[in-house]
Design a protein around this motif. Sequence first.
Motif, PDB file in Angstrom:
ATOM      1  N   ALA A 169       0.846  -1.196   0.000  1.00 16.57           N
ATOM      2  CA  ALA A 169       0.000   0.000   0.000  1.00 16.57           C
ATOM      3  C   ALA A 169       0.878   1.241   0.000  1.00 16.57           C
ATOM      4  N   ARG A 170       0.306   2.335  -0.495  1.00 21.81           N
ATOM      5  CA  ARG A 170       0.995   3.624  -0.479  1.00 21.81           C
ATOM      6  C   ARG A 170       0.197   4.571   0.399  1.00 21.81           C
ATOM      7  N   ALA A 171       0.879   5.151   1.363  1.00 21.10           N
ATOM      8  CA  ALA A 171       0.221   6.014   2.336  1.00 21.10           C
ATOM      9  C   ALA A 171      -0.156   7.356   1.728  1.00 21.10           C
ATOM     10  N   ALA A 172      -1.185   7.945   2.297  1.00 21.55           N
ATOM     11  CA  ALA A 172      -1.540   9.321   1.959  1.00 21.55           C
ATOM     12  C   ALA A 172      -0.389  10.228   2.406  1.00 21.55           C
ATOM     13  N   ALA A 173      -0.315  11.415   1.828  1.00 20.47           N
ATOM     14  CA  ALA A 173       0.776  12.345   2.127  1.00 20.47           C
ATOM     15  C   ALA A 173       0.936  12.542   3.631  1.00 20.47           C
ATOM     16  N   GLY A 174       2.174  12.326   4.109  1.00 20.49           N
ATOM     17  CA  GLY A 174       2.489  12.526   5.510  1.00 20.49           C
ATOM     18  C   GLY A 174       2.006  11.426   6.445  1.00 20.49           C
ATOM     19  N   ARG A 175       1.467  10.339   5.908  1.00 16.92           N
ATOM     20  CA  ARG A 175       0.898   9.276   6.753  1.00 16.92           C
ATOM     21  C   ARG A 175       1.702   7.975   6.693  1.00 16.92           C
ATOM     22  N   GLY A 176       2.928   8.025   6.201  1.00 14.92           N
ATOM     23  CA  GLY A 176       3.745   6.829   6.061  1.00 14.92           C
ATOM     24  C   GLY A 176       3.954   6.078   7.367  1.00 14.92           C
ATOM     25  N   LEU A 182      -6.499 -18.250   3.012  1.00 11.14           N
ATOM     26  CA  LEU A 182      -5.551 -17.801   4.035  1.00 11.14           C
ATOM     27  C   LEU A 182      -5.945 -16.403   4.514  1.00 11.14           C
ATOM     28  N   PRO A 183      -5.695 -16.099   5.778  1.00 10.45           N
ATOM     29  CA  PRO A 183      -5.999 -14.754   6.267  1.00 10.45           C
ATOM     30  C   PRO A 183      -5.062 -13.738   5.622  1.00 10.45           C
ATOM     31  N   GLU A 184      -5.611 -12.608   5.252  1.00  9.89           N
ATOM     32  CA  GLU A 184      -4.821 -11.545   4.639  1.00  9.89           C
ATOM     33  C   GLU A 184      -5.047 -10.242   5.377  1.00  9.89           C
ATOM     34  N   LEU A 185      -4.100  -9.333   5.275  1.00 10.46           N
ATOM     35  CA  LEU A 185      -4.298  -8.017   5.863  1.00 10.46           C
ATOM     36  C   LEU A 185      -5.465  -7.343   5.141  1.00 10.46           C
ATOM     37  N   PRO A 186      -6.301  -6.628   5.882  1.00 10.88           N
ATOM     38  CA  PRO A 186      -7.442  -5.954   5.275  1.00 10.88           C
ATOM     39  C   PRO A 186      -7.032  -4.656   4.583  1.00 10.88           C
ATOM     40  N   GLU A 187      -8.002  -4.008   3.988  1.00 11.22           N
ATOM     41  CA  GLU A 187      -7.796  -2.663   3.450  1.00 11.22           C
ATOM     42  C   GLU A 187      -7.744  -1.692   4.629  1.00 11.22           C
ATOM     43  N   PRO A 188      -6.767  -0.784   4.659  1.00  8.77           N
ATOM     44  CA  PRO A 188      -6.765   0.245   5.699  1.00  8.77           C
ATOM     45  C   PRO A 188      -7.879   1.262   5.430  1.00  8.77           C
ATOM     46  N   ASP A 189      -8.160   2.100   6.402  1.00 10.16           N
ATOM     47  CA  ASP A 189      -9.132   3.174   6.189  1.00 10.16           C
ATOM     48  C   ASP A 189      -8.698   4.032   5.010  1.00 10.16           C
ATOM     49  N   ALA A 190      -9.660   4.503   4.243  1.00 11.75           N
ATOM     50  CA  ALA A 190      -9.383   5.233   2.998  1.00 11.75           C
ATOM     51  C   ALA A 190      -8.503   6.463   3.210  1.00 11.75           C
ATOM     52  N   GLU A 191      -8.633   7.139   4.342  1.00 14.60           N
ATOM     53  CA  GLU A 191      -7.836   8.356   4.551  1.00 14.60           C
ATOM     54  C   GLU A 191      -6.368   8.056   4.839  1.00 14.60           C
ATOM     55  N   LEU A 192      -6.039   6.786   5.036  1.00 13.73           N
ATOM     56  CA  LEU A 192      -4.656   6.396   5.327  1.00 13.73           C
ATOM     57  C   LEU A 192      -3.860   6.084   4.058  1.00 13.73           C
ATOM     58  N   VAL A 193      -4.531   5.808   2.943  1.00  9.67           N
ATOM     59  CA  VAL A 193      -3.850   5.389   1.715  1.00  9.67           C
ATOM     60  C   VAL A 193      -4.268   6.239   0.523  1.00  9.67           C
ATOM     61  N   THR A 194      -3.442   6.191  -0.541  1.00 13.16           N
ATOM     62  CA  THR A 194      -3.733   6.958  -1.752  1.00 13.16           C
ATOM     63  C   THR A 194      -4.439   6.134  -2.821  1.00 13.16           C
ATOM     64  N   ARG A 195      -4.484   4.806  -2.640  1.00 12.46           N
ATOM     65  CA  ARG A 195      -5.095   3.925  -3.635  1.00 12.46           C
ATOM     66  C   ARG A 195      -5.440   2.602  -2.958  1.00 12.46           C
ATOM     67  N   VAL A 196      -6.111   1.736  -3.681  1.00 11.56           N
ATOM     68  CA  VAL A 196      -6.423   0.427  -3.115  1.00 11.56           C
ATOM     69  C   VAL A 196      -5.127  -0.359  -2.928  1.00 11.56           C
ATOM     70  N   VAL A 197      -5.165  -1.286  -2.011  1.00 13.64           N
ATOM     71  CA  VAL A 197      -4.020  -2.141  -1.721  1.00 13.64           C
ATOM     72  C   VAL A 197      -3.769  -3.080  -2.899  1.00 13.64           C
ATOM     73  N   HIS A 198      -2.504  -3.312  -3.209  1.00 10.80           N
ATOM     74  CA  HIS A 198      -2.133  -4.304  -4.216  1.00 10.80           C
ATOM     75  C   HIS A 198      -1.808  -5.609  -3.488  1.00 10.80           C
TER      76      HIS A 198
END
Length: 85
Positions: free
Chosen positions: A9-16, A59-75
Amino acid sequence: MTVALMWEARAAAGRGEDLLAWARGQALTPGPARRETFRAPQDRVLVITWWDAPYDAPLPELPEPDAELVTRVVHRWRFEAVTDG
């Protein structure tokens, strides 16, 4: 067989750091045989988990983070280990 699940995932600006902390705090049950977390420029976070399971096992996978935390959907990608030789 060993299966590796990759989550990126890629974080929103300043949220790395927030995204990194969020990913590290996500528990997987049952747990994988191995788990590693990486970061890269542009506030990208990568989590790789290894499982002793068939390729198509649920298998269990990490979920999608809250939308305000990322710039795009998780790959997400799934790989199976191969032996060299």
